[in-house]
Design a protein around this motif. Structure first.
Motif, mmCIF file in Angstrom:
data_model
loop_
_atom_site.group_PDB
_atom_site.id
_atom_site.type_symbol
_atom_site.label_atom_id
_atom_site.label_comp_id
_atom_site.label_asym_id
_atom_site.label_seq_id
_atom_site.Cartn_x
_atom_site.Cartn_y
_atom_site.Cartn_z
ATOM 1 N N HIS A 1 1.422 7.626 -6.182
ATOM 2 C CA HIS A 1 0.515 8.449 -6.273
ATOM 3 C C HIS A 1 0.912 10.078 -5.670
ATOM 4 O O HIS A 1 0.230 10.875 -6.273
ATOM 5 C CB HIS A 1 -1.128 7.919 -5.727
ATOM 6 N N ASP A 2 1.521 10.066 -4.698
ATOM 7 C CA ASP A 2 1.847 11.218 -4.158
ATOM 8 C C ASP A 2 2.412 12.211 -5.231
ATOM 9 O O ASP A 2 2.388 13.253 -5.387
ATOM 10 C CB ASP A 2 2.738 11.149 -2.785
ATOM 11 N N VAL B 1 -7.791 7.239 -6.210
ATOM 12 C CA VAL B 1 -6.984 8.410 -6.346
ATOM 13 C C VAL B 1 -7.645 9.456 -7.013
ATOM 14 O O VAL B 1 -7.847 10.547 -6.879
ATOM 15 C CB VAL B 1 -5.512 8.345 -6.992
ATOM 16 N N ARG C 1 0.785 -1.308 0.156
ATOM 17 C CA ARG C 1 0.008 -0.026 -0.054
ATOM 18 C C ARG C 1 0.890 1.315 -0.043
ATOM 19 O O ARG C 1 0.622 2.433 -0.691
ATOM 20 C CB ARG C 1 -0.750 0.052 1.373
ATOM 21 N N GLN C 2 1.970 1.379 0.812
ATOM 22 C CA GLN C 2 2.761 2.233 1.039
ATOM 23 C C GLN C 2 3.547 2.701 -0.357
ATOM 24 O O GLN C 2 3.815 3.801 -0.928
ATOM 25 C CB GLN C 2 3.773 2.099 1.832
ATOM 26 N N ARG D 1 2.445 2.029 -3.471
ATOM 27 C CA ARG D 1 1.514 2.584 -4.359
ATOM 28 C C ARG D 1 1.038 3.959 -4.042
ATOM 29 O O ARG D 1 1.169 5.011 -4.895
ATOM 30 C CB ARG D 1 0.036 1.898 -4.332
ATOM 31 N N GLN D 2 1.030 4.446 -2.740
ATOM 32 C CA GLN D 2 0.844 5.548 -1.916
ATOM 33 C C GLN D 2 2.061 6.529 -2.513
ATOM 34 O O GLN D 2 1.800 7.616 -3.034
ATOM 35 C CB GLN D 2 0.545 5.519 -0.492
ATOM 36 N N SER D 3 3.277 6.210 -2.551
ATOM 37 C CA SER D 3 4.650 6.903 -2.768
ATOM 38 C C SER D 3 4.434 7.270 -4.039
ATOM 39 O O SER D 3 4.754 8.420 -4.793
ATOM 40 C CB SER D 3 5.578 6.322 -2.315
#
Ligand SMILES: C[S@@+](CC[C@H](N)C(=O)[O-])C[C@H]1O[C@@H](n2cnc3c(N)ncnc32)[C@H](O)[C@@H]1O
Length: 306
Positions: free
Chosen positions: A126-127, A157, A119-120, A122-124
């Protein structure tokens, strides 16, 4: 000094490739890599065996018919063993194991991340995406969408966007479609080759490619970038998240780990040798930004030129 270092590292690469050319040794390496992943998944609380058994119980005949394009022919580079699966991405076993495998592989990216690592990661990505895009994309295509993990994450997102997921494996797409039904997600799944999607010109604002390029030889990578350029509207973006060849982690990786990795990723040498910036410019993009988004991954964002 530099030449000596390069010589010794190319000797190691030749040695590793020599070992992998011996089938029983390659099989042993693949077996070990797979066992290591299953063990790691169960240890971090991802119930690999139970989840896979649940998927195995389902009758997938209709799911496959719904997504498969029976006219599609597969390129030779795809018809090879990947990730320790003899039939590569063209099997139910690979499709059922993608999700727990992603959790296991990404568990160690950040110390202590464990089951949250995927998850992290993917988050990084998307940020960086959110900071880089000048406008919210209305039409998004996720190339190499696999069972939909990257597709669902993109939809979260950009919830207002129309999202398409494209992949060459009908087995992966069948699982993606099943997961979409479970989540009541509205995604257009396309069974096609990313080099030549058959989709209309200028029909997307964002082409996202998450962890596909390291699975490709260089020639199809160039073709896929050209296809992405064709699919994008003026001002559109191609965003690529993948392994970072410049990461210290790969530079310092012990040879035996590299051997295991290469036994499951047949085009890693080609990917590591790719000048991604140059080939994006040649494909019709502006000079991309390249940002490291994890200790071993990078995000490349390229806007359409002209
Ligand atoms: C590592 S997986 C991608 C993972 C996925 N994006 C995610 O975030 O979980 C790479 C995917 O690319 C697909 N693929 C490889 N070559 C392709 C091609 N030429 N055209 C379309 N899909 C391709 C494979 O079938 C596989 O599903």
């Amino acid at each position: 000094m530099t030449a000596a270092v390069q010589n010794s590292s190319s000797l190691v690469v030749r040695l590793v490739n020599g070992i992998l050319a011996i089938k029983p040794l390659a099989n042993l390496a693949k077996h070990q890599a797979r066992q290591m992943m299953i063990k790691r998944a169960e240890k971090i609380g991802v119930p690999w065996t139970k989840e896979v058994e649940k998927l195995q119980e389902r009758d997938w005949t209709r799911d496959l018919v719904q997504v498969e394009n029976p006219q599609l022919s597969y390129p030779d580079y795809y018809l090879t063993s990947f990730h320790a699966y003899e039939n590569g991405n063209l099997s139910w076993q690979a499709a059922f194991e993608v999700e727990p495998a992603a959790h296991a592989v990404h568990a160690k990216i950040w110390p202590g991340a464990e089951a949250q690592g995927d998850r992290q990661l993917r988050q990084s990505y998307h940020d960086i995406l959110k900071q880089s895009l000048s406008q919210e994309p209305q039409d998004i295509i996720d190339m190499g969408c696999s069972v939909g993990l990257s597709t669902f994450a993109l939809q979260a997102v950009y919830p207002q966007a129309k999202v398409t997921g494209l992949d060459l494996s009908p087995y992966f797409l069948a699982v993606a479609n099943y997961r979409a039904q479970q989540r009541q997600a509205n995604i257009n799944w396309v069974h096609a080759i990313a080099e030549s999607t058959g989709l209309p010109d200028a029909s997307f604002d964002l082409v996202s490619i998450f962890l596909m390029c390291h699975e490709l030889p260089q020639v199809p990578t160039r073709q896929i970038f050209a296809e992405a350029r064709r699919l994008l509207r003026p001002g559109g973006y191609l965003a690529i998240m993948d392994m970072n060849p410049k990461s210290e982690i790969y530079k310092k990786m012990p040879t035996y780990i590299l051997t295991l990795l290469k036994s499951t990723e047949p085009y890693l040498d080609e990917y590591f040798a790719l000048d991604i910036e140059q080939i994006l410019i040649e494909a019709g993009f502006q000079t991309p930004t390249i940002t490291s988004n994890s200790p071993r991954h990078r995000t490349v964002i390229a806007q359409v030129r002209g």
